[in-house]
Scaffold this motif. Structure first.
Motif, PDB file in Angstrom:
ATOM      1  N   PRO A 137      50.555  45.303  32.859  1.00 13.35           N
ATOM      2  CA  PRO A 137      50.649  44.172  31.921  1.00 13.35           C
ATOM      3  C   PRO A 137      49.290  43.746  31.370  1.00 13.35           C
ATOM      4  O   PRO A 137      49.171  43.389  30.197  1.00 13.35           O
ATOM      5  CB  PRO A 137      51.267  43.051  32.754  1.00 13.35           C
ATOM      6  N   GLU A 138      48.259  43.824  32.195  1.00  8.08           N
ATOM      7  CA  GLU A 138      46.925  43.465  31.713  1.00  8.08           C
ATOM      8  C   GLU A 138      46.452  44.469  30.675  1.00  8.08           C
ATOM      9  O   GLU A 138      45.867  44.106  29.669  1.00  8.08           O
ATOM     10  CB  GLU A 138      45.942  43.407  32.888  1.00  8.08           C
ATOM     11  N   ALA A 139      46.734  45.745  30.906  1.00 10.04           N
ATOM     12  CA  ALA A 139      46.319  46.782  29.965  1.00 10.04           C
ATOM     13  C   ALA A 139      47.016  46.636  28.624  1.00 10.04           C
ATOM     14  O   ALA A 139      46.433  46.902  27.579  1.00 10.04           O
ATOM     15  CB  ALA A 139      46.603  48.164  30.545  1.00 10.04           C
ATOM     16  N   GLY A 189      44.123  36.075  29.086  1.00  7.72           N
ATOM     17  CA  GLY A 189      43.074  35.598  29.984  1.00  7.72           C
ATOM     18  C   GLY A 189      43.553  35.436  31.412  1.00  7.72           C
ATOM     19  O   GLY A 189      42.866  35.808  32.360  1.00  7.72           O
ATOM     20  N   ILE A 190      44.744  34.889  31.573  1.00  6.94           N
ATOM     21  CA  ILE A 190      45.312  34.716  32.915  1.00  6.94           C
ATOM     22  C   ILE A 190      45.548  36.081  33.565  1.00  6.94           C
ATOM     23  O   ILE A 190      45.219  36.279  34.740  1.00  6.94           O
ATOM     24  CB  ILE A 190      46.611  33.883  32.853  1.00  6.94           C
ATOM     25  N   LEU A 191      46.103  37.018  32.811  1.00  2.00           N
ATOM     26  CA  LEU A 191      46.330  38.363  33.363  1.00  2.00           C
ATOM     27  C   LEU A 191      45.016  39.032  33.759  1.00  2.00           C
ATOM     28  O   LEU A 191      44.931  39.691  34.800  1.00  2.00           O
ATOM     29  CB  LEU A 191      47.082  39.235  32.355  1.00  2.00           C
ATOM     30  N   PHE A 192      43.968  38.838  32.954  1.00  2.00           N
ATOM     31  CA  PHE A 192      42.670  39.437  33.274  1.00  2.00           C
ATOM     32  C   PHE A 192      42.082  38.823  34.546  1.00  2.00           C
ATOM     33  O   PHE A 192      41.572  39.535  35.412  1.00  2.00           O
ATOM     34  CB  PHE A 192      41.704  39.270  32.101  1.00  2.00           C
ATOM     35  N   VAL A 193      42.153  37.502  34.668  1.00  2.00           N
ATOM     36  CA  VAL A 193      41.624  36.839  35.865  1.00  2.00           C
ATOM     37  C   VAL A 193      42.393  37.272  37.104  1.00  2.00           C
ATOM     38  O   VAL A 193      41.800  37.549  38.163  1.00  2.00           O
ATOM     39  CB  VAL A 193      41.644  35.301  35.685  1.00  2.00           C
ATOM     40  N   VAL A 194      43.726  37.358  37.009  1.00  2.00           N
ATOM     41  CA  VAL A 194      44.535  37.807  38.144  1.00  2.00           C
ATOM     42  C   VAL A 194      44.167  39.242  38.507  1.00  2.00           C
ATOM     43  O   VAL A 194      44.038  39.583  39.692  1.00  2.00           O
ATOM     44  CB  VAL A 194      46.039  37.666  37.829  1.00  2.00           C
ATOM     45  N   TYR A 195      43.970  40.092  37.503  1.00  2.00           N
ATOM     46  CA  TYR A 195      43.569  41.479  37.746  1.00  2.00           C
ATOM     47  C   TYR A 195      42.244  41.531  38.508  1.00  2.00           C
ATOM     48  O   TYR A 195      42.106  42.270  39.484  1.00  2.00           O
ATOM     49  CB  TYR A 195      43.455  42.235  36.421  1.00  2.00           C
ATOM     50  N   VAL A 196      41.266  40.756  38.064  1.00  2.00           N
ATOM     51  CA  VAL A 196      39.956  40.762  38.719  1.00  2.00           C
ATOM     52  C   VAL A 196      40.062  40.234  40.146  1.00  2.00           C
ATOM     53  O   VAL A 196      39.452  40.789  41.072  1.00  2.00           O
ATOM     54  CB  VAL A 196      38.926  39.964  37.889  1.00  2.00           C
ATOM     55  N   VAL A 201      35.032  50.278  42.230  1.00  2.00           N
ATOM     56  CA  VAL A 201      35.384  48.928  41.770  1.00  2.00           C
ATOM     57  C   VAL A 201      34.869  48.719  40.353  1.00  2.00           C
ATOM     58  O   VAL A 201      35.579  48.163  39.503  1.00  2.00           O
ATOM     59  CB  VAL A 201      34.820  47.862  42.732  1.00  2.00           C
ATOM     60  N   ALA A 202      33.652  49.181  40.079  1.00  2.00           N
ATOM     61  CA  ALA A 202      33.086  49.055  38.732  1.00  2.00           C
ATOM     62  C   ALA A 202      33.918  49.832  37.715  1.00  2.00           C
ATOM     63  O   ALA A 202      34.140  49.361  36.591  1.00  2.00           O
ATOM     64  CB  ALA A 202      31.640  49.522  38.719  1.00  2.00           C
ATOM     65  N   LEU A 203      34.396  51.026  38.104  1.00  2.00           N
ATOM     66  CA  LEU A 203      35.245  51.813  37.207  1.00  2.00           C
ATOM     67  C   LEU A 203      36.512  51.044  36.854  1.00  2.00           C
ATOM     68  O   LEU A 203      36.890  50.964  35.679  1.00  2.00           O
ATOM     69  CB  LEU A 203      35.609  53.144  37.850  1.00  2.00           C
ATOM     70  N   PHE A 204      37.176  50.463  37.857  1.00  2.00           N
ATOM     71  CA  PHE A 204      38.407  49.730  37.586  1.00  2.00           C
ATOM     72  C   PHE A 204      38.136  48.462  36.772  1.00  2.00           C
ATOM     73  O   PHE A 204      38.972  48.051  35.962  1.00  2.00           O
ATOM     74  CB  PHE A 204      39.137  49.403  38.892  1.00  2.00           C
ATOM     75  N   PHE A 205      36.974  47.844  36.940  1.00  2.00           N
ATOM     76  CA  PHE A 205      36.627  46.683  36.122  1.00  2.00           C
ATOM     77  C   PHE A 205      36.419  47.100  34.666  1.00  2.00           C
ATOM     78  O   PHE A 205      36.914  46.431  33.750  1.00  2.00           O
ATOM     79  CB  PHE A 205      35.377  45.990  36.666  1.00  2.00           C
ATOM     80  N   VAL A 206      35.714  48.191  34.452  1.00  2.00           N
ATOM     81  CA  VAL A 206      35.487  48.678  33.081  1.00  2.00           C
ATOM     82  C   VAL A 206      36.812  49.086  32.440  1.00  2.00           C
ATOM     83  O   VAL A 206      37.036  48.833  31.253  1.00  2.00           O
ATOM     84  CB  VAL A 206      34.468  49.838  33.078  1.00  2.00           C
ATOM     85  N   LEU A 207      37.714  49.690  33.226  1.00  2.00           N
ATOM     86  CA  LEU A 207      39.022  50.058  32.690  1.00  2.00           C
ATOM     87  C   LEU A 207      39.801  48.824  32.231  1.00  2.00           C
ATOM     88  O   LEU A 207      40.595  48.903  31.293  1.00  2.00           O
ATOM     89  CB  LEU A 207      39.832  50.829  33.729  1.00  2.00           C
ATOM     90  N   ALA A 208      39.559  47.677  32.866  1.00  2.00           N
ATOM     91  CA  ALA A 208      40.228  46.449  32.451  1.00  2.00           C
ATOM     92  C   ALA A 208      39.681  45.939  31.121  1.00  2.00           C
ATOM     93  O   ALA A 208      40.373  45.207  30.407  1.00  2.00           O
ATOM     94  CB  ALA A 208      40.080  45.370  33.515  1.00  2.00           C
TER      95      ALA A 208
END
Length: 114
Positions: A18-20, A51-58, A75-82
């Motif tokens: 959903p965030e993607a 924004g809510i989805l991004f914060v929940v993802y992080v 972790v950095a890879l998954f953050f950049v993918l977000a």
């Protein structure tokens, strides 16, 4: 893999898709809609949802980092993918593969112990 780590990975998978899709689907659609029509009031709630989805993802990513003891690079890879539109779909694919490998390893440990 213990149950807390598995559930943290599963939660991250649940929010990654959903965030993607929220960036291209909500924000780009809302931006185009506001430019071609008089519907400007949609941008605020659509942006808030993204924004809510991004914060929940992080937050879930940090939880996985803590429980699964991932290296910083992963972790950095998954953050950049977000941050990349549709990047979370690739992240979900990676998480699904990791989850499957963990299940196979757990079953092998069970079979060896039984």
């Amino acid at each position: 893999m213990d149950i807390k780590t598995a559930s943290a990975l599963h939660r991250l998978r649940l929010v990654s898709v959903p965030e993607a899709l929220s960036f291209p689907a909500l924000l780009i659609f809302g931006s185009l809609l506001s430019r071609v029509s008089d519907i400007d009031y949609l941008m605020m709630p659509l942006g808030a949802i993204h924004g809510i989805l991004f914060v929940v993802y992080v937050l879930f990513l940090l939880d996985v980092w803590n429980k699964a003891k991932w290296p910083f690079k992963k972790v950095a890879l998954f953050f950049v993918l977000a941050l990349v539109p549709f990047g979370g779909l690739y992240g979900d694919k990676l998480l699904k593969r990791d989850e499957g490998d963990s299940v196979i390893a757990a079953r092998a440990r069970e079979a060896a112990g039984a």
